[in-house]
Design an enzyme around this catalytic site. Structure first.
Site, PDB file in Angstrom:
ATOM      1  N   GLY A   1       8.979   6.021   9.488  1.00 49.58           N
ATOM      2  CA  GLY A   1       9.662   4.914   8.803  1.00 49.58           C
ATOM      3  C   GLY A   1      10.916   4.622   9.610  1.00 49.58           C
ATOM      4  O   GLY A   1      11.836   5.450   9.659  1.00 49.58           O
ATOM      5  N   ALA A   2      10.902   3.475  10.310  1.00 52.46           N
ATOM      6  CA  ALA A   2      12.079   3.118  11.124  1.00 52.46           C
ATOM      7  C   ALA A   2      12.886   2.042  10.422  1.00 52.46           C
ATOM      8  O   ALA A   2      13.561   1.239  11.048  1.00 52.46           O
ATOM      9  CB  ALA A   2      11.620   2.644  12.503  1.00 52.46           C
ATOM     10  N   GLY A   3      12.783   2.030   9.088  1.00 48.13           N
ATOM     11  CA  GLY A   3      13.531   1.060   8.297  1.00 48.13           C
ATOM     12  C   GLY A   3      14.987   1.482   8.162  1.00 48.13           C
ATOM     13  O   GLY A   3      15.529   2.202   9.018  1.00 48.13           O
TER      14      GLY A   3
ATOM     15  N   ASP B   1       6.697   3.933  13.078  1.00 52.59           N
ATOM     16  CA  ASP B   1       6.549   2.952  11.994  1.00 52.59           C
ATOM     17  C   ASP B   1       5.208   2.247  12.161  1.00 52.59           C
ATOM     18  O   ASP B   1       4.661   2.218  13.269  1.00 52.59           O
ATOM     19  CB  ASP B   1       7.702   1.936  12.046  1.00 52.59           C
ATOM     20  CG  ASP B   1       7.961   1.276  10.700  1.00 52.59           C
ATOM     21  OD1 ASP B   1       8.946   1.635  10.029  1.00 52.59           O
ATOM     22  OD2 ASP B   1       7.151   0.395  10.307  1.00 52.59           O
TER      23      ASP B   1
ATOM     24  N   ARG C   1      13.527   0.500  -3.684  1.00 55.75           N
ATOM     25  CA  ARG C   1      13.562  -0.293  -4.919  1.00 55.75           C
ATOM     26  C   ARG C   1      14.435  -1.527  -4.763  1.00 55.75           C
ATOM     27  O   ARG C   1      15.318  -1.590  -3.906  1.00 55.75           O
ATOM     28  CB  ARG C   1      14.013   0.564  -6.110  1.00 55.75           C
ATOM     29  CG  ARG C   1      15.320   1.281  -5.961  1.00 55.75           C
ATOM     30  CD  ARG C   1      15.560   2.127  -7.197  1.00 55.75           C
ATOM     31  NE  ARG C   1      16.737   2.951  -7.040  1.00 55.75           N
ATOM     32  CZ  ARG C   1      17.418   3.448  -8.047  1.00 55.75           C
ATOM     33  NH1 ARG C   1      17.032   3.221  -9.279  1.00 55.75           N
ATOM     34  NH2 ARG C   1      18.482   4.188  -7.815  1.00 55.75           N
TER      35      ARG C   1
ATOM     36  N   ARG D   1      13.202   4.380  -9.539  1.00 58.35           N
ATOM     37  CA  ARG D   1      12.512   4.995  -8.389  1.00 58.35           C
ATOM     38  C   ARG D   1      11.053   5.273  -8.741  1.00 58.35           C
ATOM     39  O   ARG D   1      10.169   5.194  -7.897  1.00 58.35           O
ATOM     40  CB  ARG D   1      13.220   6.300  -8.005  1.00 58.35           C
ATOM     41  CG  ARG D   1      14.663   6.087  -7.494  1.00 58.35           C
ATOM     42  CD  ARG D   1      15.326   7.431  -7.221  1.00 58.35           C
ATOM     43  NE  ARG D   1      16.675   7.313  -6.696  1.00 58.35           N
ATOM     44  CZ  ARG D   1      17.762   7.252  -7.449  1.00 58.35           C
ATOM     45  NH1 ARG D   1      17.681   7.288  -8.760  1.00 58.35           N
ATOM     46  NH2 ARG D   1      18.967   7.174  -6.890  1.00 58.35           N
TER      47      ARG D   1
ATOM     48  N   SER E   1      11.078   9.548   0.804  1.00 57.48           N
ATOM     49  CA  SER E   1      10.502   8.407   0.073  1.00 57.48           C
ATOM     50  C   SER E   1      10.493   8.684  -1.433  1.00 57.48           C
ATOM     51  O   SER E   1      10.262   9.810  -1.869  1.00 57.48           O
ATOM     52  CB  SER E   1       9.065   8.157   0.537  1.00 57.48           C
ATOM     53  OG  SER E   1       9.006   8.107   1.943  1.00 57.48           O
TER      54      SER E   1
ATOM     55  N   ASP F   1      23.035  12.870  -3.754  1.00 54.74           N
ATOM     56  CA  ASP F   1      23.641  12.723  -5.088  1.00 54.74           C
ATOM     57  C   ASP F   1      24.953  13.517  -5.170  1.00 54.74           C
ATOM     58  O   ASP F   1      25.911  13.083  -5.818  1.00 54.74           O
ATOM     59  CB  ASP F   1      22.653  13.191  -6.169  1.00 54.74           C
ATOM     60  CG  ASP F   1      21.363  12.380  -6.138  1.00 54.74           C
ATOM     61  OD1 ASP F   1      21.416  11.205  -5.728  1.00 54.74           O
ATOM     62  OD2 ASP F   1      20.302  12.926  -6.508  1.00 54.74           O
TER      63      ASP F   1
ATOM     64  N   ARG G   1      27.652  11.569  -3.506  1.00 55.06           N
ATOM     65  CA  ARG G   1      28.096  10.487  -4.402  1.00 55.06           C
ATOM     66  C   ARG G   1      28.970  11.040  -5.531  1.00 55.06           C
ATOM     67  O   ARG G   1      29.938  10.404  -5.958  1.00 55.06           O
ATOM     68  CB  ARG G   1      26.868   9.752  -4.964  1.00 55.06           C
ATOM     69  CG  ARG G   1      26.184   8.919  -3.892  1.00 55.06           C
ATOM     70  CD  ARG G   1      24.927   8.234  -4.390  1.00 55.06           C
ATOM     71  NE  ARG G   1      24.439   7.287  -3.379  1.00 55.06           N
ATOM     72  CZ  ARG G   1      23.195   6.840  -3.322  1.00 55.06           C
ATOM     73  NH1 ARG G   1      22.296   7.256  -4.201  1.00 55.06           N
ATOM     74  NH2 ARG G   1      22.840   5.974  -2.387  1.00 55.06           N
TER      75      ARG G   1
ATOM     76  N   HIS H   1      15.791  13.697  -8.899  1.00 56.05           N
ATOM     77  CA  HIS H   1      16.491  12.617  -8.196  1.00 56.05           C
ATOM     78  C   HIS H   1      16.126  11.283  -8.867  1.00 56.05           C
ATOM     79  O   HIS H   1      15.356  10.488  -8.350  1.00 56.05           O
ATOM     80  CB  HIS H   1      16.079  12.624  -6.723  1.00 56.05           C
ATOM     81  CG  HIS H   1      16.715  11.543  -5.916  1.00 56.05           C
ATOM     82  ND1 HIS H   1      18.079  11.419  -5.771  1.00 56.05           N
ATOM     83  CD2 HIS H   1      16.175  10.509  -5.203  1.00 56.05           C
ATOM     84  CE1 HIS H   1      18.341  10.366  -5.017  1.00 56.05           C
ATOM     85  NE2 HIS H   1      17.207   9.796  -4.668  1.00 56.05           N
TER      86      HIS H   1
HETATM   87  N1  LIG Z   1      15.597  10.450  -1.441  1.00 56.31           N
HETATM   88  C1  LIG Z   1      16.654   9.674  -1.346  1.00 56.31           C
HETATM   89  O1  LIG Z   1      17.790  10.104  -1.623  1.00 56.31           O
HETATM   90  C2  LIG Z   1      16.500   8.252  -0.891  1.00 56.31           C
HETATM   91  C3  LIG Z   1      17.617   7.459  -0.583  1.00 56.31           C
HETATM   92  C4  LIG Z   1      17.416   6.142  -0.139  1.00 56.31           C
HETATM   93  C5  LIG Z   1      16.131   5.627  -0.016  1.00 56.31           C
HETATM   94  N2  LIG Z   1      15.074   6.419  -0.355  1.00 56.31           N
HETATM   95  C6  LIG Z   1      13.687   5.944  -0.226  1.00 56.31           C
HETATM   96  O2  LIG Z   1      13.350   5.927   1.161  1.00 56.31           O
HETATM   97  C7  LIG Z   1      12.300   4.981   1.378  1.00 56.31           C
HETATM   98  C8  LIG Z   1      12.678   4.079   2.548  1.00 56.31           C
HETATM   99  O3  LIG Z   1      13.766   3.250   2.204  1.00 56.31           O
HETATM  100  P1  LIG Z   1      14.318   2.171   3.255  1.00 56.31           P
HETATM  101  O4  LIG Z   1      15.484   1.517   2.612  1.00 56.31           O
HETATM  102  O5  LIG Z   1      14.452   2.785   4.586  1.00 56.31           O
HETATM  103  O6  LIG Z   1      13.079   1.131   3.282  1.00 56.31           O
HETATM  104  P2  LIG Z   1      12.695   0.121   4.467  1.00 56.31           P
HETATM  105  O7  LIG Z   1      11.766  -0.886   3.872  1.00 56.31           O
HETATM  106  O8  LIG Z   1      13.919  -0.353   5.157  1.00 56.31           O
HETATM  107  O9  LIG Z   1      11.890   1.045   5.502  1.00 56.31           O
HETATM  108  C9  LIG Z   1      10.661   1.627   5.210  1.00 56.31           C
HETATM  109  C10 LIG Z   1       9.818   1.588   6.486  1.00 56.31           C
HETATM  110  O10 LIG Z   1       8.600   2.306   6.256  1.00 56.31           O
HETATM  111  C11 LIG Z   1       7.603   1.659   7.057  1.00 56.31           C
HETATM  112  N3  LIG Z   1       6.269   2.069   6.618  1.00 56.31           N
HETATM  113  C12 LIG Z   1       5.561   1.662   5.533  1.00 56.31           C
HETATM  114  N4  LIG Z   1       4.363   2.261   5.496  1.00 56.31           N
HETATM  115  C13 LIG Z   1       4.315   3.084   6.571  1.00 56.31           C
HETATM  116  C14 LIG Z   1       3.345   3.984   7.068  1.00 56.31           C
HETATM  117  N5  LIG Z   1       2.171   4.172   6.452  1.00 56.31           N
HETATM  118  N6  LIG Z   1       3.622   4.669   8.200  1.00 56.31           N
HETATM  119  C15 LIG Z   1       4.795   4.487   8.850  1.00 56.31           C
HETATM  120  N7  LIG Z   1       5.755   3.652   8.417  1.00 56.31           N
HETATM  121  C16 LIG Z   1       5.521   2.957   7.297  1.00 56.31           C
HETATM  122  C17 LIG Z   1       7.898   0.180   6.879  1.00 56.31           C
HETATM  123  O11 LIG Z   1       7.282  -0.604   7.887  1.00 56.31           O
HETATM  124  C18 LIG Z   1       9.423   0.156   6.932  1.00 56.31           C
HETATM  125  O12 LIG Z   1       9.909  -0.089   8.233  1.00 56.31           O
HETATM  126  C19 LIG Z   1      12.127   4.254   0.030  1.00 56.31           C
HETATM  127  O13 LIG Z   1      11.029   4.795  -0.679  1.00 56.31           O
HETATM  128  C20 LIG Z   1      13.430   4.534  -0.688  1.00 56.31           C
HETATM  129  O14 LIG Z   1      13.282   4.445  -2.084  1.00 56.31           O
HETATM  130  C21 LIG Z   1      15.232   7.701  -0.777  1.00 56.31           C
END
Ligand SMILES: NC(=O)c1ccc[n+]([C@@H]2O[C@H](COP(=O)([O-])OP(=O)(O)OC[C@H]3O[C@@H](n4cnc5c(N)ncnc54)[C@H](O)[C@@H]3O)[C@@H](O)[C@H]2O)c1
Length: 308
Positions: A7-9, A32, A82, A88, A119, A148, A151, A175
């Site tokens: 996930g390179a988001g 990604d 979300r 979540r 995730s 958390d 925060r 969480h």
């Molecule tokens: N645990 C925590 O404390 C915490 C904190 C923040 C966000 N999150 C969670 O982290 C996740 C990512 O958040 P984000 O803001 O980076 O989202 P984002 O949409 O910016 O990035 C997610 C990336 O995952 C990629 N992706 C989707 N399916 C894939 C697959 N099968 N293989 C590889 N890559 C894939 C997408 O193309 C996207 O680039 C979310 O589920 C969010 O709820 C968790």
């Protein structure tokens, strides 16, 4: 030390950036499914190397798990975040399928890997990773409590009008907005209990603000936050990579600890080169035990939605 971030988001890229800036890993692979996306983020980050003074090599790949082979640690951030007003737990439908296939692929190419699940809904996704990979329980860690707790410390510092470096505090439990258990009773400013400085009412406000910490940011940003989540993940990765034996609250598979069984939920753990090296059982008050129990019931309810 090779670290893969799937996930390179927003969160994945932030986490890769903090890992690189801390300069303890030789290589970070970003993966990604979006064509060219991880390659682009990796190139952009590499162009900060001479500016930020790190030697970690960051590469990107579009869904090619061969490039992740031999990873010591892999972070799973793939999946949807979300939107304002969502919980979540509502993400489970899409994210469970993603986390399942990603975990399987990672372990196939790096059988000795330690997984860090980010995730959401994170506790349930961590449990799912256990179910689909069968890895020993020290090698799957859910990241939530570290964020958390950061925060919580932010809100405590605000209430105490103190610098954050004066503050210590920890959040355990699930969480989720309802499931978090910020341990206000144990929070301190330079080892003096926060309750010495703050009224019960003000401490309760800190607790409530902490629990909705993620939702507050999601409302402001239109999506979930990424700087503090990325920094929190990098702290966990560093503790494992550098065998620091540091204590963080993390989602761990429990087998009787805290009176809980067969779920992943946030508890204090010691992180070192073997992943979770110890689950630390602290004495909770009756009220905290009840909150932990209620939190566990919420996590189990979400786990019940899994098809495993
Ligand atoms: N645990 C925590 O404390 C915490 C904190 C923040 C966000 N999150 C969670 O982290 C996740 C990512 O958040 P984000 O803001 O980076 O989202 P984002 O949409 O910016 O990035 C997610 C990336 O995952 C990629 N992706 C989707 N399916 C894939 C697959 N099968 N293989 C590889 N890559 C894939 C997408 O193309 C996207 O680039 C979310 O589920 C969010 O709820 C968790």
């Amino acid at each position: 030390m090779k670290v893969t971030v799937v996930g390179a988001g927003a969160v994945g890229a932030s986490c890769a950036e903090y890992i690189a800036i801390k300069d303890f890993a030789s290589e970070v692979v970003l993966l990604d499914i979006k064509e060219g996306y991880a390659e682009g983020k990796a190139m952009d980050l590499m162009q900060t190397a001479s500016l930020n003074g790190f030697d970690t090599k960051i590469t990107g790949t579009t869904n090619d798990y061969l490039k992740t082979a031999g990873s010591h640690i892999a972070v799973i951030t793939s999946g949807i975040p979300r939107k304002p007003g969502m919980t979540r737990e509502e993400l489970i439908g899409i994210n469970a399928g993603i986390v399942k296939s990603v975990s399987e692929n990672l372990v196939k190419h790096s059988p000795d890997v330690i997984l860090i699940v980010v995730s959401n809904p994170m506790d349930t996704m961590t449990y799912l990773a256990h179910k689909v990979t069968g890895l020993p329980k020290n090698r799957i860690i859910g990241m939530g409590g570290a964020l958390d707790s950061a925060r919580f410390k932010y809100r405590l510092a605000e209430a105490l009008e103190a610098p954050i470096s004066d503050i210590d505090g920890m959040v355990i439990g699930g969480h989720s907005d309802k499931g978090m258990v910020p341990l206000t009773r144990l929070a301190t400013r330079n080892s003096v209990l926060a309750s010495e400085f703050l009224s019960e009412e003000r401490l309760n406000q800190v607790l409530e603000d902490t629990k909705v910490g993620g939702a507050t940011l999601t409302k402001l940003l239109g999506t979930s936050a990424w700087y503090a989540p990325g920094a929190a993940v990098s702290g966990l990765v560093q503790a494992i990579a550098c065998d620091l034996k540091k204590m963080f609250p993390c989602s761990a598979l429990l087998a009787g600890e805290y009176g809980l069984n067969d779920l992943c939920i946030g508890v204090p753990v010691i992180l070192g080169k073997n992943g979770i090296e110890k689950i630390v059982e602290i004495e909770l008050s009756d009220a905290e035990k009840a909150k932990m129990q209620e939190s566990a019931e919420g996590v189990k309810k979400t786990n019940g939605l899994l098809d495993v």
